[in-house]
Design a protein around this motif. Structure first.
Motif, mmCIF file in Angstrom:
data_model
loop_
_atom_site.group_PDB
_atom_site.id
_atom_site.type_symbol
_atom_site.label_atom_id
_atom_site.label_comp_id
_atom_site.label_asym_id
_atom_site.label_seq_id
_atom_site.Cartn_x
_atom_site.Cartn_y
_atom_site.Cartn_z
ATOM 1 N N SER A 106 -36.561 35.116 10.721
ATOM 2 C CA SER A 106 -37.493 35.333 11.833
ATOM 3 C C SER A 106 -37.889 34.000 12.470
ATOM 4 C CB SER A 106 -38.738 36.075 11.337
ATOM 5 O OG SER A 106 -39.351 35.370 10.269
ATOM 6 N N GLU A 139 -43.441 40.618 20.924
ATOM 7 C CA GLU A 139 -42.599 41.764 20.567
ATOM 8 C C GLU A 139 -43.207 42.631 19.462
ATOM 9 O OE1 GLU A 139 -40.046 39.035 22.803
ATOM 10 O OE2 GLU A 139 -41.579 38.798 21.268
ATOM 11 N N LYS A 194 -36.023 43.627 17.700
ATOM 12 C CA LYS A 194 -35.182 43.847 16.522
ATOM 13 C C LYS A 194 -36.037 44.193 15.307
ATOM 14 C CE LYS A 194 -31.344 40.613 17.444
ATOM 15 N NZ LYS A 194 -30.627 39.430 16.884
ATOM 16 N N VAL A 224 -33.967 37.294 14.156
ATOM 17 C CA VAL A 224 -34.867 37.935 15.111
ATOM 18 C C VAL A 224 -35.762 36.851 15.694
ATOM 19 C CG1 VAL A 224 -36.451 38.580 13.220
ATOM 20 C CG2 VAL A 224 -36.694 39.646 15.469
ATOM 21 N N CYS A 225 -35.738 36.734 17.016
ATOM 22 C CA CYS A 225 -36.553 35.732 17.706
ATOM 23 C C CYS A 225 -37.566 36.438 18.594
ATOM 24 C CB CYS A 225 -35.664 34.809 18.541
ATOM 25 S SG CYS A 225 -36.586 33.597 19.526
ATOM 26 N N GLU A 226 -38.830 36.091 18.439
ATOM 27 C CA GLU A 226 -39.898 36.686 19.241
ATOM 28 C C GLU A 226 -40.717 35.590 19.912
ATOM 29 O OE1 GLU A 226 -40.362 40.743 16.550
ATOM 30 O OE2 GLU A 226 -42.076 39.391 16.707
ATOM 31 N N TYR A 258 -34.543 31.927 24.052
ATOM 32 C CA TYR A 258 -34.884 33.276 23.562
ATOM 33 C C TYR A 258 -33.626 34.137 23.442
ATOM 34 C CZ TYR A 258 -36.994 37.993 23.713
ATOM 35 O OH TYR A 258 -37.357 39.290 23.459
ATOM 36 N N ARG A 259 -32.784 34.084 24.455
ATOM 37 C CA ARG A 259 -31.537 34.862 24.419
ATOM 38 C C ARG A 259 -30.584 34.331 23.357
ATOM 39 N NH1 ARG A 259 -26.931 33.549 26.688
ATOM 40 N NH2 ARG A 259 -27.899 32.057 28.127
ATOM 41 N N TRP A 302 -37.028 43.623 11.469
ATOM 42 C CA TRP A 302 -37.121 42.374 10.709
ATOM 43 C C TRP A 302 -36.363 42.401 9.384
ATOM 44 C CZ3 TRP A 302 -41.336 38.317 10.596
ATOM 45 C CH2 TRP A 302 -41.777 38.009 11.889
ATOM 46 N N ASN A 339 -31.404 35.154 19.731
ATOM 47 C CA ASN A 339 -31.282 36.570 19.381
ATOM 48 C C ASN A 339 -29.835 37.052 19.329
ATOM 49 O OD1 ASN A 339 -33.805 38.009 18.814
ATOM 50 N ND2 ASN A 339 -34.454 37.298 20.847
ATOM 51 N N VAL A 371 -35.984 41.793 24.001
ATOM 52 C CA VAL A 371 -35.169 42.012 22.805
ATOM 53 C C VAL A 371 -36.104 42.358 21.644
ATOM 54 C CG1 VAL A 371 -33.518 41.027 21.180
ATOM 55 C CG2 VAL A 371 -33.436 40.369 23.603
ATOM 56 N N LYS A 406 -33.690 39.678 7.918
ATOM 57 C CA LYS A 406 -33.372 38.778 9.028
ATOM 58 C C LYS A 406 -34.216 37.504 8.966
ATOM 59 C CE LYS A 406 -31.827 42.126 12.533
ATOM 60 N NZ LYS A 406 -31.785 43.318 11.693
#
Length: 541
Positions: free
Chosen positions: A25, A76, A18, A57-59, A47-48, A20, A51, A16, A23
């Protein structure tokens, strides 16, 4: 590092990415290697989930003991930890606590929550060992999420926006059930979050990669919790009562898997208790996919299932008798006997599954040298059955015996049992090696008694233990040196059931009186019935 990141990303399916802009983070940090972290279904699930909201936004970030400052960046976008609004640690095993400090230190963030600046990222944590006992790392964490996350976590982050300061986020999440803020906690209970119906969502791999322990494998959770009541098992108690997904849901997960890879792995503490496992394996076989299972009870194998398993490409199976002593199997409430286990070995090999992994433990409560003698005899019997069945099959594989040291877990009946000394564990390992290592077609693998001792101390610790973790970090992971000067007898010796324990403030639903009764039954060598729907025994239902 940039080339390494690009290589990882190029080989992933499901990443995923996205933008930034405007958002919140979140850096989701796994305090171990990429290979280990990407095989952790809980980590992939968070993680899913994080997001899902459009404004989040998750990294992912992976930090192990060998990580350098330039490694402490997200997969990411390559951004450093300090750039994120929130840092969320996924805690899976106590020995990784030292990497939590390492990640914060590499990022230039004060490791102590009370010493951080208001502009620093909010540091959160969750994961199964947080449910059991978060206290040893509590001084490093601003807030924990205690419990199963699928329903609550997205709701929390749906309502937080970019204008929230760190203090405002803490003010907001403090009112949510399952949130533990160590610096603000008084004496109230934190209620572990539990989802009664796991068929309302799927828990599967988000990202497929060849660089995970389960290479290019789509992981599917089939069950949560376990009905068998083994007294050492943290997952068996913290995930009570056991819950199973239905066939339609799991077959849909297999269909999704087929779109991205050729292999599925069914995970759960009680995979073999899935009522329709035969039908599910047949479904996998018909899709021309290969299959793996996390483990299987030796007393639960039918001839039909074995035939399907071989057809679906299973080449190795794992069983966990725990010990060669029938008495000790009653102590741990294993619920299986030697004839069942030996029959299982014979059936596996005769069906064509030529490689068997066997998990045994030493240092169990009430264990004596007589039990060691019985374990040697038991392993020799298994080896004999294995070789005889292989000869009949005109093909021989390998039996791997994994010897692990018992680690008492919080919130289980054995939380009062104490920890075997490293010296005694080494003597037992030497004895077993002497009698088993030279057996043909046996691969003998041994857990480190020193590492197990450290994990046991951390699993039963209080907040004062953060000083030990910090010292071990300063000493580059030299735990033996770090432990000098610390009196840990209060953690390693047996405890009394009437003691107040550091994790008692977490309400997991299981009554303490029930755990005490189970502990007494263990000491008396008595078994008890497992965890069944609405039995009213432990207090969860």
């Amino acid at each position: 590092m940039r080339n390494f990141r690009k290589k990882l990303l190029d080989q992933e399916t499901g990443t995923v990415v996205k933008k930034w802009h405007q958002k919140i983070s979140i850096a989701l940090v796994f305090p171990n290697t990429y290979t280990v972290g990407m095989s952790n279904l809980g980590f992939q699930t968070i993680y899913r989930l994080l997001n899902v909201p459009d404004h989040v936004v998750c990294e992912r970030v992976f930090v192990d003991k060998n990580s350098l400052p330039h490694d402490c960046i997200s997969i990411e976008s390559g951004r450093p930890l300090i750039d994120f609004n929130i840092i969320a640690f996924s805690l899976f095993i106590e020995n990784d606590y030292i990497n939590v400090i390492h990640a914060l230190n590499l990022a230039g963030i004060n490791i102590k929550a009370q010493n951080r600046h208001h502009s620093d990222p909010l540091v959160m944590a969750g994961g199964v060992i947080s449910f059991l006992n978060p206290e040893p790392v509590a001084p490093f964490i601003d807030a924990f999420y205690i419990g199963e996350a699928e329903h609550v976590l997205p709701q929390i982050f749906e309502q937080i926006d970019l204008t929230y300061t760190k203090a405002k986020i803490l003010d907001f999440i403090e009112s949510w059930v399952g949130i533990y803020i160590p610096a603000r906690h008084q004496s109230h209970s934190i209620v572990r979050q539990y989802i009664s119906d796991i068929t309302s969502f799927q828990t599967c791999s988000s990202v497929i990669t060849p660089n995970a322990t389960f290479s290019d494998t789509y992981l599917i959770e089939v069950s949560r919790g376990c009905p068998h009541g083994c007294r050492y098992c943290g997952a068996g108690y913290v995930y009570r009562p056991p819950r199973f997904r239905n066939f339609d849901q799991l077959s849909e997960s297999v269909h999704r898997a087929r779109q991205v890879t050729q292999k599925v792995a069914f995970l759960g503490a009680a995979v073999s208790d899935l009522p329709f496992l035969d039908s599910l394996c047949e479904h996998v076989y018909k899709t021309d996919m290969t299959m793996a299972l996390s483990s299987f009870r030796a007393d639960a194998m039918s001839d039909q299932w074995l035939s399907l398993a071989v057809s679906a490409g299973i080449k190795t199976m794992t069983i966990a008798p725990d010990t060669g002593s029938e008495r000790l199997r009653r102590v741990v409430n294993k619920g299986m006997n030697e004839p069942d286990i030996l029959s299982c070995v014979e059936k596996l090999v005769s069906s064509g599954i030529m490689n068997i992994r066997v998990y045994l433990m030493i240092g169990l409560p009430t264990e004596t040298w007589d039990d060691m003698v019985l374990t040697v005899e038991f392993c020799k019997k298994m080896q004999s059955v294995f070789v005889d069945a292989s000869r009949s099959n005109k093909k021989i594989g390998r039996m791997t015996i994994n010897l692990n040291c018992f680690i008492p877990k919080a919130s289980t009946p054995f939380q009062w049992a104490g920890i075997e000394t490293v010296g005694r564990l080494k003597k037992k390992i030497s004895y077993l090696k002497k009698h088993l290592q030279r057996l043909p077609n046996i691969n003998f693998q041994v857990d480190s008694p020193r590492k197990a001792h450290i994990q046991g101390v951390l699993s039963l610790g209080d907040q004062q233990l953060h000083h030990l973790i910090e010292k071990a970090y300063v000493l580059n992971g030299n735990w033996s040196q770090a432990m000098k000067g610390f009196d840990l007898n209060y953690l390693t010796g047996p405890r009394q059931p009437n003691e107040t324990l550091p994790w008692d403030f977490i309400d997991k639903g299981v009554k303490k009186e029930f755990l005490v009764k189970e502990y007494q039954s263990a000491l008396n060598g008595e078994t008890s019935i497992g965890c069944f729907s609405e039995c009213r025994r432990c207090g969860v239902c």
